[in-house]
Enzyme design. Structure first.
Site, PDB file in Angstrom:
ATOM      1  N   GLU A  64      98.744  29.062   6.473  1.00 55.74           N
ATOM      2  CA  GLU A  64      98.718  30.363   5.784  1.00 55.74           C
ATOM      3  C   GLU A  64      97.294  30.519   5.113  1.00 55.74           C
ATOM      4  O   GLU A  64      96.540  31.725   4.988  1.00 55.74           O
ATOM      5  CB  GLU A  64      99.702  30.741   4.829  1.00 55.74           C
ATOM      6  CG  GLU A  64      99.652  32.203   4.205  1.00 55.74           C
ATOM      7  CD  GLU A  64      98.715  32.549   3.157  1.00 55.74           C
ATOM      8  OE1 GLU A  64      98.022  33.440   3.056  1.00 55.74           O
ATOM      9  OE2 GLU A  64      98.935  31.486   2.381  1.00 55.74           O
ATOM     10  N   ASP A 103     101.814  25.306   3.995  1.00 59.50           N
ATOM     11  CA  ASP A 103     100.767  24.373   3.983  1.00 59.50           C
ATOM     12  C   ASP A 103     100.085  24.390   2.404  1.00 59.50           C
ATOM     13  O   ASP A 103     100.514  25.207   1.683  1.00 59.50           O
ATOM     14  CB  ASP A 103      99.470  25.092   4.888  1.00 59.50           C
ATOM     15  CG  ASP A 103      99.049  26.344   4.613  1.00 59.50           C
ATOM     16  OD1 ASP A 103     100.038  27.268   4.187  1.00 59.50           O
ATOM     17  OD2 ASP A 103      98.122  26.642   4.794  1.00 59.50           O
TER      18      ASP A 103
END
Length: 422
Positions: free
Chosen positions: A162, A96
């Site tokens: 994350e 991400d």
């Protein structure tokens, strides 16, 4: 004598095999850089990594791996079965990006825009997750090409969110575990890396036991009594109480936490209170974070924050509510596993370039994988030679040298062969 002759005959084959692997790793660098640039130009926020996941899955399928998609919303898992039975190793990359507007002149600069928490912003891989994806994709290509030399199974885990899922959503490592990322087949050990903009290219940093901190988000609501700003004696000022609480919390760190054992941090990052300059409001809200590297210290700090906030508020006639949300556990490197793979890291980077580091108060949800199976997490150099003022992670000017990534591929590849074939 016969045994020695047999060994000598086999030795050139082993050397030749390693030479082939080294050559393949060197040859994958162009793809590695292209992948990284693609993901950097097309970043996606946590739990929204749809195109990122599609590209990863397509690559893994083309390698002939068994591929699972939609794990923890947008996660991807590739499974490579070696030609011989053995243990199961997992390699993990986070995928991400962040709500950060990129500010540089890179030819592959992100121009993506979005609305995040009602605010228009750019989207940027401002923490290097684009390099992590590319490194693990390249590692998968190398290992798939040499699966005849693998005793066991490799799971490539591409993890979303994350940086944390959006409010009200689940995500990240916790959800991947919940949805079976470490099962079928059951993982014996897991490894992860993080590129670092302040560590020179060619360097690997590691630490046994706690390498990154647990992260708690806290909210303290201070309740007072609203009144006119000109008559504070007729009310209870929650802003003044908040100031006393903030001051008091820092004494937990400076006077109660044994900082010679491990570092700890309490930070209040947001204060919300009031509507007008001449009104003492009814309440105030403090939001912040606690970072610890020791479970007992974590428990002590949280308990003392509860006690101190309540006592200070009551001393001035107010009330307080405090809540904690655990964002990550301590990223804990298993000592035996760390010792086992240290020679692998030294083999690819040299002993001089593999450095023992001190713990960092940053957090990583890789820690949740480590709570389930033994794991090791290490840092990879991404700072260009000659850089005097590197840009920190999570900033608009953050940048990584592409040449640092190939060592990550070498490290993951060497760890896999050494762990499974030992």
């Amino acid at each position: 004598m016969k045994y020695i002759l047999t060994l000598l005959l086999l030795l050139p084959c082993v050397v030749f095999s390693q030479a082939n692997i080294d050559k393949d790793i060197a040859n994958v660098e162009e793809k590695l850089i292209d992948w990284r640039h693609y993901f950097h130009q097309n970043p996606e926020l946590s739990n929204r990594e749809y195109k990122t996941a599609e590209k990863i899955a397509e690559h893994l399928e083309n390698l002939g791996l068994d591929v699972e998609t939609g794990i923890a919303k947008t996660g991807v898992i590739g499974i490579l079965k070696g030609d011989q039975p053995g243990k199961v190793i997992a390699l993990r990359a986070d995928i991400d990006a962040l709500p950060v507007t990129e500010r540089n002149n890179l030819p592959f600069k992100s121009e993506v825009r979005t609305t995040f928490l009602n605010t228009e912003t750019g989207v940027m891989h401002a923490c290097g997750h684009d390099t992590h994806i590319a490194i693990l994709m390249a590692t998968a290509e190398i290992l798939a090409k040499h699966k005849d030399k693998i005793k066991g199974t490799v799971k490539f885990i591409f993890q979303p969110a994350e940086e944390g899922p959006p409010p009200g959503e689940e995500g990240g490592a916790k959800l991947m575990i919940k949805e079976g990322a470490l099962e079928n087949p059951k993982v014996d050990a897991i490894f992860g890396l993080h590129i670092n903009s302040e560590t020179p290219v060619g360097t690997i940093k590691y630490k046994t036991e706690g390498i990154m901190a647990s992260v708690e988000r806290f909210v303290i609501t201070v309740k007072g009594k609203q009144t006119h700003g000109s008559q504070p004696w007729s009310g209870v000022d929650p802003i003044m109480i908040s100031a006393k609480i903030i001051d008091g919390l820092q004494t937990i760190i400076s006077r109660e936490a044994k900082l010679t054992d491990e570092a700890a941090v309490i930070t209040v990052g947001k204060i919300t209170a009031g509507t007008r300059f001449n009104i003492i409001p009814e309440s105030a809200e403090l939001i912040g974070t606690v970072r610890t590297l020791d479970p007992k210290m974590r428990e002590m700090i949280i308990n003392r924050m509860r006690e101190m906030s309540k006592s200070i508020a009551e001393a001035y006639g107010g009330e307080v509510e405090i809540s904690f949300q655990n964002n990550t556990s301590i990223t804990y490197n298993d000592p035996e596993l760390t010792a086992q793979i240290l020679p692998s890291l030294q083999k690819v980077a040299s002993k001089e370039k593999v450095e023992l580091m001190k713990a960092t108060t940053g957090g990583e949800d890789f820690s949740y994988f480590q709570e389930k199976v033994p794991g090791v997490y290490f840092f990879l150099g991404g700072m260009s030679p000659g850089t005097t003022e590197p840009y920190p992670h999570h900033t608009p000017d953050f940048r990584i040298d592409d040449s640092g990534m190939l060592l990550g591929v070498r490290a993951f590849t060497q760890i896999t062969f050494d762990y499974l074939n030992n």
